[in-house]
Design a protein around this motif. Structure first.
Motif, mmCIF file in Angstrom:
data_model
loop_
_atom_site.group_PDB
_atom_site.id
_atom_site.type_symbol
_atom_site.label_atom_id
_atom_site.label_comp_id
_atom_site.label_asym_id
_atom_site.label_seq_id
_atom_site.Cartn_x
_atom_site.Cartn_y
_atom_site.Cartn_z
ATOM 1 N N GLN A 75 10.372 0.473 -1.536
ATOM 2 C CA GLN A 75 9.886 1.632 -2.284
ATOM 3 C C GLN A 75 9.273 1.145 -3.590
ATOM 4 O O GLN A 75 9.793 0.227 -4.227
ATOM 5 C CB GLN A 75 11.012 2.619 -2.605
ATOM 6 N N LEU A 76 8.180 1.767 -3.987
ATOM 7 C CA LEU A 76 7.506 1.377 -5.230
ATOM 8 C C LEU A 76 7.075 2.627 -5.992
ATOM 9 O O LEU A 76 6.103 3.285 -5.613
ATOM 10 C CB LEU A 76 6.287 0.506 -4.927
ATOM 11 N N PRO A 77 7.779 2.998 -7.073
ATOM 12 C CA PRO A 77 7.322 4.114 -7.908
ATOM 13 C C PRO A 77 6.017 3.745 -8.618
ATOM 14 O O PRO A 77 5.894 2.656 -9.184
ATOM 15 C CB PRO A 77 8.463 4.297 -8.914
ATOM 16 N N LEU A 78 5.070 4.654 -8.584
ATOM 17 C CA LEU A 78 3.787 4.451 -9.252
ATOM 18 C C LEU A 78 3.724 5.383 -10.457
ATOM 19 O O LEU A 78 3.939 6.595 -10.327
ATOM 20 C CB LEU A 78 2.628 4.732 -8.290
ATOM 21 N N LEU A 79 3.434 4.791 -11.609
ATOM 22 C CA LEU A 79 3.503 5.525 -12.872
ATOM 23 C C LEU A 79 2.143 5.592 -13.548
ATOM 24 O O LEU A 79 1.301 4.704 -13.366
ATOM 25 C CB LEU A 79 4.495 4.849 -13.825
ATOM 26 N N ASP A 80 1.936 6.649 -14.355
ATOM 27 C CA ASP A 80 0.726 6.697 -15.165
ATOM 28 C C ASP A 80 0.959 5.926 -16.459
ATOM 29 O O ASP A 80 2.011 5.295 -16.648
ATOM 30 C CB ASP A 80 0.293 8.142 -15.428
#
Length: 349
Positions: free
Chosen positions: A93-98
């Motif tokens: 899993q890879l959270p993608l952030l602004d």
């Protein structure tokens, strides 16, 4: 996209609620966000088990067991870069952030590895003469020159299909029958191929004017003499993430000057740069164009893509730029053709 939003919990969530989020979210982790949707940490089944061993109860706070430094990435990271990072870090899993640390989406390895299918059309410009290649293109259109044991155009078509694009248009002019005979309706290549026939040479964008109606979805456009490993899906995803009417793929081009470069003012020496390397972004001959771009191309009028994009800009539209780092070679000169032969099997097989 998996239901990652069901895996979100707040800062006051209990360990028991984190367990429920892991089960409901289907991404095998719980995401702890603050009131501004910023990612504070993640909780895995292993985190919970280790917490229970330390004496933390199911009614304790999930923040007491969460990983406060999870691996995350900018939401602007390309699909290939996300996949590389996840493999490198052995994560699923890879959270993608602004830029503000707010959670945009959670990418999963399973989804990245699933074949993607795009309904977007792809237009391959294959109507040129290839005059700079001299005798090689006297009897064969340049896109049909043999590179690596098959026509260059076939490599482009196979790459496009392999990446999930099956709706292909090929613009033809010079020795069009050779291209039509080779690809037919595209079924043997796993695609539906239609032909846009230029009765006269219309430049690198004139074929757009031959479409009876512009496609509803953004169209990927590529020149038919380019050997590249670019991910067209990543390019399309990038374009869709902008407000631009079109996106141009660009490539860095460096020139080494083997002399000292001087600058002067009013006849006097100011600086000397010894043997500098100059760098520019150049067009890679690959684009994504939205429906509105077609209005800038007239039926039967010769026009090149740079002119079309200049018209978009002049009408206050936006054109995004997508730098590519993948292998790319424009086969326009004899030395390029020889380089393609030398590198093909190393790059594509």
């Amino acid at each position: 996209m998996k239901s990652w939003r069901k895996a979100v919990v707040g800062t006051q969530a209990t360990v028991g609620e984190a367990i429920a989020a892991i089960e409901n979210g289907s991404i095998q982790i719980a995401l702890v966000l603050d009131e501004r949707n910023r990612l504070l940490g993640v909780v895995t089944d292993g985190d919970i088990r280790r917490g229970l061993l330390r004496g933390i109860s199911l009614t304790g706070l999930a923040t007491d067991v969460m990983n406060r430094a999870p691996i995350s990435a900018p939401s602007t990271l390309s699909r290939d870069e996300r996949l590389h990072l996840m493999r490198q870090k052995s994560i699923k899993q890879l959270p993608l952030l602004d830029e503000g640390g707010h959670l945009v989406v959670v990418e999963t390895l399973d989804e990245l590895l699933e074949p993607r299918h795009y309904p977007n059309p792809v237009l391959i410009m294959a109507g040129g003469l290839g005059e700079r290649l001299g005798a090689l293109t006297r009897d064969v259109p340049k896109p049909m020159l043999n590179v690596g044991g098959r026509p260059l155009l076939e490599t482009i078509v196979r790459n496009v299909v392999q990446q999930g694009f099956g709706n292909i248009f090929i613009s033809v002019n010079y020795k069009a029958d050779m291209i039509r005979d080779h690809f037919a309706d595209g079924s043997s290549f796993g695609a539906n191929i239609q032909y846009v026939h230029e009765t006269e040479r219309l430049g690198t964008a004139g074929a757009l004017g031959l479409f009876p109606t512009p496609p509803d979805l953004p169209m990927v456009v590529t020149n038919g003499d380019i050997l590249t490993t670019i991910n067209y899906g990543s390019l399309l995803d990038f374009h869709n993430g902008t407000t631009a009417e079109a996106t141009m793929a660009v490539r860095e081009h460096k020139v080494h000057v083997p002399y000292g470069v001087v600058s002067t003012s009013e006849g006097f020496l100011q600086t000397i740069r010894e043997k500098p390397t100059e760098s520019w972004f150049v067009s890679a001959g690959i684009y994504v164009i939205g429906r509105s771009v077609f209005r800038h191309v007239e039926l039967g009028v010769r026009i090149d893509m740079p002119t079309v994009l200049e018209r978009v800009i002049a009408s206050k539209g936006l054109v995004a730029v997508y730098p590519i780092r993948e292998y790319w070679l424009d086969i326009g000169r004899m030395e390029d053709f020889e380089q393609a032969h030398a590198e093909f099997h190393e790059v594509f097989l």
